[in-house]
Design a protein around this motif. Structure first.
Motif, short mmCIF file in Angstrom:
data_model
loop_
_atom_site.label_atom_id
_atom_site.label_comp_id
_atom_site.label_asym_id
_atom_site.label_seq_id
_atom_site.Cartn_x
_atom_site.Cartn_y
_atom_site.Cartn_z
N GLU A 175 47.84 37.39 36.03
CA GLU A 175 47.23 38.19 34.93
C GLU A 175 47.10 37.25 33.55
O GLU A 175 46.20 37.51 32.77
N ALA A 176 47.78 36.05 33.66
CA ALA A 176 47.85 35.29 32.51
C ALA A 176 46.35 34.63 32.72
O ALA A 176 45.77 34.21 31.59
N ALA A 177 46.09 34.30 33.72
CA ALA A 177 44.55 33.43 34.22
C ALA A 177 43.70 34.53 33.51
O ALA A 177 42.46 34.01 33.05
N ARG A 178 43.75 35.87 34.01
CA ARG A 178 42.73 36.72 33.58
C ARG A 178 42.53 36.80 32.17
O ARG A 178 41.67 37.01 31.37
N MET A 179 43.63 37.12 31.28
CA MET A 179 43.77 36.86 29.94
C MET A 179 43.02 35.79 29.28
O MET A 179 42.45 35.84 28.18
N ASP A 180 42.99 34.55 29.97
CA ASP A 180 42.49 33.37 29.44
C ASP A 180 40.99 33.27 29.71
O ASP A 180 40.39 32.48 29.32
N GLY A 181 40.47 34.51 30.21
CA GLY A 181 39.03 34.56 30.50
C GLY A 181 38.65 34.12 31.78
O GLY A 181 37.53 34.04 32.28
N GLY A 182 39.48 33.93 32.88
CA GLY A 182 39.12 33.57 34.14
C GLY A 182 38.56 34.56 34.84
O GLY A 182 39.35 35.88 35.16
N ARG A 186 36.82 32.07 39.96
CA ARG A 186 37.62 30.96 39.28
C ARG A 186 38.89 31.10 39.58
O ARG A 186 39.57 29.87 39.69
N ILE A 187 39.71 32.14 39.50
CA ILE A 187 41.15 32.28 39.74
C ILE A 187 41.43 32.07 41.08
O ILE A 187 42.16 31.44 41.37
#
Length: 279
Positions: A175-182, A186-187
């Motif tokens: 979820e943190a990676a998605r919030m950073d725009g990933g 890419r994730i």
């Protein structure tokens, strides 16, 4: 006193493991020594007699092996079968495992249950219908046909293993990676694959060992020009039962490659299987 008991217990365990390892490696050592002896010396006594007469050991048998067109062709056929069958299973299973673990799409749970159900399907059940299908498609007796069969039967376990391993990853991390725009791709590439390296490595080793050592599938689906080393050695034993000077180094070559691969990555193999087998 307790420290002495623990030390004694550890010493006994280590001694037992050393003895077990030596016993396990004895056939490999015997095969290697036999591969260095001539047919005449082999007929006179067991391989252990060469330890007292090291002068009878030479690499002449391996020179003869390189001149054996059937075995050298079969060795490269084995490589051409094992490497693609391993890479395809790892790539497809990694993508499917991530999708089943973290992507929400219609029918996800029923599809995963279907994958799990395929784990109990024996290989022997699919031999005849797949052989007919490959015959109609022109794949029967070819290396791509053998590769596709191994990929199809390797995927259920591979997807099950990687899905369970990926599902163990902390949800907050993704979820943190998605919030950073990933994005999902890419994730998957930059986060999931590096974290899942132990499970992916163990899967690659497992699949490679299974395909490299297979004879049943290759015996049915490969013809004389595409058969791997296991089938070629079996054929030469049937035809030339006395040519131990070629068969012994050929068998050792067939055995040493998966042994080296396993020992080189055994830590990843154990970690990945243990982590992915229990959710």
């Amino acid at each position: 006193m307790n420290a002495v008991r623990r030390g004694l217990g550890n010493a006994l365990v280590q001694a037992f493991l050393v003895v077990t390892g030596l016993v396990w490696l004895t056939p490999l050592a015997g095969l290697f020594v036999s591969s260095l002896r001539s047919a005449e010396d082999t007929a006179k006594g067991g391989w252990w007699t060469a330890l007292a007469s090291p002068g009878q050991l030479s690499f002449d048998n391996y020179s003869a092996l390189l001149k054996n067109a059937g075995i050298t062709r079969a060795f490269w056929n084995t490589v051409l079968i094992s490497v693609p069958a391993t890479l395809l299973v790892v790539v497809i299973a990694a993508l499917a495992g991530y999708a089943f673990a973290w992507l929400d799409f219609p029918g996800r749970e029923p599809l995963f249950l279907l994958v799990v159900a395929l784990l109990v399907v024996p290989v022997q059940i699919g031999l005849l219908p797949v052989a007919k299908l490959f015959g109609a498609l022109g794949l029967f007796g070819t290396i791509p046909g053998v590769v596709l069969f191994h990929v199809a039967y390797g995927l259920p376990f591979a997807v099950f293993l990687l899905r369970n391993y990926f599902a163990e990853m902390p949800k907050e991390m993704l979820e943190a990676a998605r919030m950073d725009g990933g994005g999902e791709w890419r994730i998957f590439v930059q986060l999931v694959l590096p974290v899942g390296r132990p499970a992916i490595a163990s899967l690659a080793i497992f699949q490679f060992l299974w395909v490299w050592n297979d004879m049943l599938v290759a015996l049915l689906f490969a013809d004389s020009s595409s058969q791997p080393l296991t089938v070629e050695l079996q054929s030469q034993i049937r035809q030339f039962g006395s040519n131990i000077d070629v068969l012994a180094p050929g068998a050792f070559l067939s055995l040493i490659v998966p042994v080296v691969v396993f020992f080189a990555f055994q830590r990843h193999f154990v970690q990945g299987v243990m982590a992915g087998s229990v959710k």
